[in-house]
Design a protein around this motif. Structure first.
Motif, PDB file in Angstrom:
ATOM      1  N   GLY A   1     -33.269 -28.238 -42.582  1.00 14.93           N
ATOM      2  CA  GLY A   1     -33.386 -28.284 -41.130  1.00 14.93           C
ATOM      3  C   GLY A   1     -33.726 -26.916 -40.582  1.00 14.93           C
ATOM      4  N   ILE A   2     -33.806 -26.845 -39.270  1.00 14.23           N
ATOM      5  CA  ILE A   2     -34.254 -25.606 -38.650  1.00 14.23           C
ATOM      6  C   ILE A   2     -33.260 -24.471 -38.846  1.00 14.23           C
ATOM      7  N   ASP A   3     -31.959 -24.767 -38.783  1.00 11.87           N
ATOM      8  CA  ASP A   3     -30.919 -23.734 -38.953  1.00 11.87           C
ATOM      9  C   ASP A   3     -29.565 -24.434 -39.012  1.00 11.87           C
ATOM     10  N   TYR A   4     -28.784 -24.123 -40.021  1.00 11.00           N
ATOM     11  CA  TYR A   4     -27.478 -24.769 -40.213  1.00 11.00           C
ATOM     12  C   TYR A   4     -26.537 -24.520 -39.040  1.00 11.00           C
ATOM     13  N   THR A   5     -26.681 -23.381 -38.377  1.00  9.98           N
ATOM     14  CA  THR A   5     -25.800 -23.088 -37.235  1.00  9.98           C
ATOM     15  C   THR A   5     -26.248 -23.813 -35.971  1.00  9.98           C
ATOM     16  N   LYS A   6     -27.457 -24.331 -35.967  1.00 13.19           N
ATOM     17  CA  LYS A   6     -27.968 -25.049 -34.801  1.00 13.19           C
ATOM     18  C   LYS A   6     -27.982 -26.556 -35.017  1.00 13.19           C
ATOM     19  N   GLN A   7     -28.214 -26.954 -36.241  1.00 13.14           N
ATOM     20  CA  GLN A   7     -28.229 -28.377 -36.585  1.00 13.14           C
ATOM     21  C   GLN A   7     -27.463 -28.533 -37.883  1.00 13.14           C
ATOM     22  N   TYR A   8     -26.284 -29.137 -37.801  1.00  9.76           N
ATOM     23  CA  TYR A   8     -25.358 -29.202 -38.936  1.00  9.76           C
ATOM     24  C   TYR A   8     -25.788 -30.187 -40.007  1.00  9.76           C
ATOM     25  N   VAL A   9     -26.436 -31.280 -39.617  1.00 11.34           N
ATOM     26  CA  VAL A   9     -26.780 -32.345 -40.563  1.00 11.34           C
ATOM     27  C   VAL A   9     -27.937 -31.916 -41.454  1.00 11.34           C
ATOM     28  N   ASN A  10     -27.785 -32.146 -42.758  1.00 18.69           N
ATOM     29  CA  ASN A  10     -28.817 -31.804 -43.727  1.00 18.69           C
ATOM     30  C   ASN A  10     -29.840 -32.930 -43.786  1.00 18.69           C
TER      31      ASN A  10
ATOM     32  N   GLN B   1     -31.209 -21.691 -43.959  1.00 21.32           N
ATOM     33  CA  GLN B   1     -31.119 -22.745 -44.975  1.00 21.32           C
ATOM     34  C   GLN B   1     -29.859 -22.644 -45.816  1.00 21.32           C
ATOM     35  N   ARG B   2     -29.178 -21.503 -45.764  1.00 19.33           N
ATOM     36  CA  ARG B   2     -28.039 -21.283 -46.658  1.00 19.33           C
ATOM     37  C   ARG B   2     -26.966 -22.351 -46.506  1.00 19.33           C
ATOM     38  N   GLY B   3     -26.642 -22.705 -45.290  1.00 14.93           N
ATOM     39  CA  GLY B   3     -25.596 -23.700 -45.069  1.00 14.93           C
ATOM     40  C   GLY B   3     -25.966 -25.066 -45.639  1.00 14.93           C
ATOM     41  N   TYR B   4     -27.233 -25.462 -45.465  1.00 14.42           N
ATOM     42  CA  TYR B   4     -27.666 -26.752 -46.001  1.00 14.42           C
ATOM     43  C   TYR B   4     -27.566 -26.770 -47.527  1.00 14.42           C
ATOM     44  N   LEU B   5     -27.949 -25.655 -48.145  1.00 15.43           N
ATOM     45  CA  LEU B   5     -27.929 -25.595 -49.598  1.00 15.43           C
ATOM     46  C   LEU B   5     -26.495 -25.605 -50.124  1.00 15.43           C
ATOM     47  N   VAL B   6     -25.622 -24.855 -49.473  1.00 15.49           N
ATOM     48  CA  VAL B   6     -24.210 -24.860 -49.874  1.00 15.49           C
ATOM     49  C   VAL B   6     -23.626 -26.253 -49.701  1.00 15.49           C
ATOM     50  N   GLN B   7     -23.960 -26.897 -48.599  1.00 16.39           N
ATOM     51  CA  GLN B   7     -23.474 -28.256 -48.340  1.00 16.39           C
ATOM     52  C   GLN B   7     -23.956 -29.227 -49.415  1.00 16.39           C
TER      53      GLN B   7
END
Length: 847
Positions: free
Chosen positions: A423-432, A338-344
């Motif tokens: 989403g399931i994982d920022y490294t697997k699915q980029y779109v929030n 979730q870290r990538g989605y939250l940073v985004q």
């Protein structure tokens, strides 16, 4: 003849003063004609010689008079304020000399520095509200290449987008600077007047700070650089230092991130898209923000047209260029989960609110404390995993590969975002999935229509006030009245007709025909204004002022809907959501946040408390006895609404307790192409409805997120008469009705009082309305929301009106339905006619 003057003694001998008045001397003071007096005469009369008394005084007066004639008259009045030409000339020359001197001084004092920290980017540290670390960015994706390794098309596209006269102009373009300043001042938006040289200097040698000092340095370094380096060198440096989004610095990294090719192989279309990204890197990423595709295409076309104008591309070739959709993005490994989605999301919040611009933020060095609470964040992930992710069988069910989920939880009293599932994982699915704006919200929009009706004192076409007890005609495909546009006759879910039905029951069952008519009664434009006031962005795609607005074709994000529902939970008082508590730069400097402005926050009363609270009482009924009964598992007083997008591409549950507003959506998307997909058959279910998995996620998350806190009930101030329950029963002569109730309509005699009345609870809630407890989720596959049954035991409708248009053959269940577990779809003893239990085939959703 003697040389001596005659009568000398008479001309110079003193005279005795004569008695009487002296002759008037004015003739002697008058203007001289230049003619000598004849001998023996003078101004004093006969006998006055030139050398006689008074000759010298008269000559002195004449000189003074000449001097007076030469003097200019004094300037009076406003003329004294107008500078003379001498003053103007002197000022201009003085200013010019001063500027030349300052320019020379600045030119010699300002040196071209070494590369700045742009090439040595710092990390930004993101923290949870308790100070624990959420994520750290900072891995720079950069690969410098020479100009020869960048395709000419990509070079020309960049010039067409940023500086078409780059090769012919100087390092500074005064006209562009003046034009940009004027456009900014006149409200046409903040614009840059910088040349590519200036932008390169800012990127490579300086920074992104909007200060006078930085701009002065940029000016002089640009002038020096333009004299010391070739245009090709400057362009190469610019292309290698520009930020393109997706953490890609430089065109080579961007070419790989967006198209998986090297910069030398970029096509015209690809180069034009990368050039368009320079204007708004994240905003124009059509994969991360599909709702911004129109803006990205407009910028892309602008670039191509510029190439044609500069003769870098022929018109014929330009007409054959198609938009090159970039590939799906992959997040940084350091931002997994979730870290990538939250940073985004935090980054988007900072840039969209003008707190920090994207270039400045990507340089790093910031410590950002968010409003997110780690315990609630973990609870959201756990709820999605338990209710959806762990039940997927991607090997045996293709539809399961389409399943996506998004969620947001907001504190209604403060507007703080406490948790977000992207989403399931920022490294697997980029779109929030929590912030994207490309899925219809469906019937979760209907509460905004009712709130608008109460807020504006709206009435039906025959003059009755709109309240929870107002009776409408719920006949399927009933044409709306009072609409000046084309005929609009929305279809109810599964083509079900309800006849006379109260607004409360129509909300429980999400009856499209009722709410489309209500939208016209209130006024579609008024409904739209109310939705925006509650928290939806005014520019939400497909938020149009027409009768269909009630059925939710708008594509607001999960975050947008959470903000709007938080406003209802907060008794109609709206404050913009916030994701950030505090920002420091390099550990010391505090960055000012919007709520810290002198004018204060934008907190305001969006709708009256009466309008918000009456809507809440209606949504409590949805949870107690309508399509949202699965939300009861939260173990808290709750209000909420289900919704389904057209073609069943998304299912929603939006709800709240007095302490927490949360919206959950389950979406269908192809993992390879990004195309929207229907959820028919996903998770082994014929359909995915808002009352199913979304409501189950909502309930588990809410229960765990609020664990240990005191249970509080809603404190509601209702519209007059809202607590009184009214049952239209068998009435068929409703003034608003246009047709008779058919066999599929509600007759108010179902077990549990499907359309009947029940005693209201102290907070205006009707317990068990329509159904007896027994199952919190299951429903007959393909069955309508609240379809008519005879002798139902423990059944619960979980379907809702679906956004869209289409036709279907529906039937009426005439047997018994037994309860089941939360994921059971129920069984039916017998069906009358061609019912939805027999030979179920996926069908389009309907308005």
């Amino acid at each position: 003849m003697s040389d001596e003057p005659q009568q000398r003694s008479q001309g110079w001998a003193p005279r005795e003063p004569e008695a009487g008045p002296r002759p008037n001397p004015s003739p002697a003071a008058g203007p001289q004609t230049g003619r000598r007096s004849e001998p023996g005469t003078g101004p004093d009369g006969p006998g006055a010689a030139p050398g006689g008394p008074g000759a010298r005084p008269n000559q002195k007066q004449t000189a003074q008079q000449k001097r007076k004639r030469k003097q200019r008259p004094k300037r009076t009045g406003l003329r004294r304020l107008v500078p003379t030409w001498r003053m103007v000339l002197g000022t201009v020359l003085g200013t010019a000399l001063l500027l030349v001197g300052l320019f020379a001084l600045g030119y010699f004092l300002v040196r071209i520095p070494s590369a700045n920290a742009a090439a040595i980017k710092q990390s930004n540290v993101f923290l949870y509200a308790d100070g624990s670390q959420l994520a750290r960015d900072g891995d720079v994706n950069r690969e410098n290449v020479t100009l020869e390794h960048i395709s000419k098309d990509a070079q020309h596209a960049t010039l067409a987008a940023e500086d078409r006269d780059f090769y012919s102009e100087s390092a500074i373009d005064p006209k562009a600077m003046i034009r940009a300043g004027w456009n900014t001042v006149t409200g046409k938006g903040r614009q840059s007047g910088s040349t590519i040289t200036q932008q390169y200097v800012k990127n490579y040698y300086l920074g992104q700070e909007q200060t006078v000092t930085r701009k002065v340095k940029e000016f002089f370094i640009s002038v020096k650089l333009d004299r010391e380096k070739s245009k090709d060198d400057i362009l190469e440096g610019y292309l290698n230092t520009s930020y393109y989004g997706r953490n890609a610095y430089g065109i080579q990294a961007a070419a790989q991130a967006y198209y998986g090719v090297n910069a030398r192989n970029l096509t015209v279309g690809q180069g034009a898209y990368l050039a368009a990204l320079l204007n708004a890197p994240s905003e124009y990423d059509v994969i991360a923000h599909p709702e911004n595709r129109a803006g990205a295409l407009a910028r892309w076309n602008y670039v191509l047209d510029g190439m044609v104008k500069q003769k870098w591309l022929t018109r014929a070739a330009r007409d054959h260029v198609s938009f090159p959709t970039p590939r799906q993005a992959r997040g940084s490994a350091g931002l997994s989960g979730q870290r990538g989605y939250l940073v985004q999301a935090v980054t988007a919040y900072l840039t969209s609110n003008g707190i920090l611009d994207e270039d400045t933020l990507t340089r790093g060095g910031y410590r950002i404390t968010t409003t997110l609470q780690k315990s609630k964040q973990d609870a959201f992930v756990e709820a999605v995993n338990d209710q959806v992710t762990d039940r997927l069988d991607k090997e045996n069910r293709k539809a399961d590969t389409y399943v996506r989920a998004g969620g947001v939880a907001i504190d209604p009293s403060s507007g703080k975002v406490l948790a977000m599932y992207g989403g399931i994982d920022y490294t697997k699915q980029y779109v929030n999935n929590a912030t994207r704006r490309d899925y219809q919200v469906g019937s979760t929009f209907k509460p905004f229509v009712f709130a608008s009706a109460v807020q504006n004192g709206a009435q039906t076409q025959d003059g009755r006030d709109i309240t929870p007890n107002t009776v409408y005609d719920g006949t399927d495909q009933r044409p709306v009245r009072g609409w000046n546009g084309s005929t609009y006759a929305p279809e109810n879910e599964d083509g079900e007709s309800y006849g006379n039905i109260s607004v409360r029951t129509a909300t429980d069952r999400s009856v499209n025909s009722v709410y489309a008519q209500m939208a016209v009664d209130v006024g579609p434009t008024t409904v739209k204004k109310t939705a925006v006031a509650l928290g939806l962005p005014a520019g939400t795609p497909d938020l149009t002022a027409s009768p269909s607005i009630a059925l939710g074709p708008a594509t607001a994000s999960v975050l947008d809907m959470a903000e709007a529902y938080a406003t209802l939970a907060n008794h109609g008082r709206h404050g913009p959501y916030t994701l950030v508590e505090k920002i420091t730069k390099d550990g010391s400097e505090n960055v000012k946040l919007p709520a810290q402005d002198d004018e204060g926050s934008a907190d305001r009363q969006a709708v009256s408390r009466e309008a918000a609270d009456t809507t809440t009482s209606m949504l409590q009924s949805v949870v107690d006895g309508g399509t949202g009964q699965a939300a009861q598992n939260a173990g808290r007083p709750a209000a909420g609404k289900t919704g389904t997008a057209e073609e069943d591409t998304a299912a929603w549950f939006a709800g709240y307790t007095p302490d927490l507003a949360t919206v959950v959506a389950v979406m269908g998307q192809d993992p390879d192409t990004g195309a929207h997909k229907s959820l028919y058959g996903a998770l082994g279910q014929a359909r995915i409805n808002g009352g199913g998995y979304p409501a189950q996620i909502w309930a588990q998350f809410t229960r765990n997120a609020l664990e240990g806190t005191e249970v509080s009930d809603f404190d509601l101030e209702l519209q007059p008469g809202a607590e009184e329950m009214y049952d239209p029963g068998d009435e068929t002569d409703d003034p608003d009705a246009t047709g008779q109730q058919n066999d599929g309509g509600t007759d108010g005699e179902e077990v549990g009082g499907a359309g009947g009345s029940a005693p209201a609870t102290p907070n205006g809630r009707s317990p068990g309305q329509s159904h007896t407890p027994g199952r919190t989720d299951g429903h007959t596959p393909g069955h309508t929301d609240g379809g008519t049954t005879a002798g139902t035991t423990g059944g619960t409708p979980t379907d809702e009106g679906t956004t869209g248009t289409g036709t279907t053959t529906g039937g009426t269940s005439a047997g018994t339905t037994t309860g089941g577990d939360p994921t059971d779809t129920g069984t039916t003893g017998s069906t009358a006619g061609q019912g939805p239990l027999s030979g179920l085939t996926p069908r389009k959703g309907r308005h």
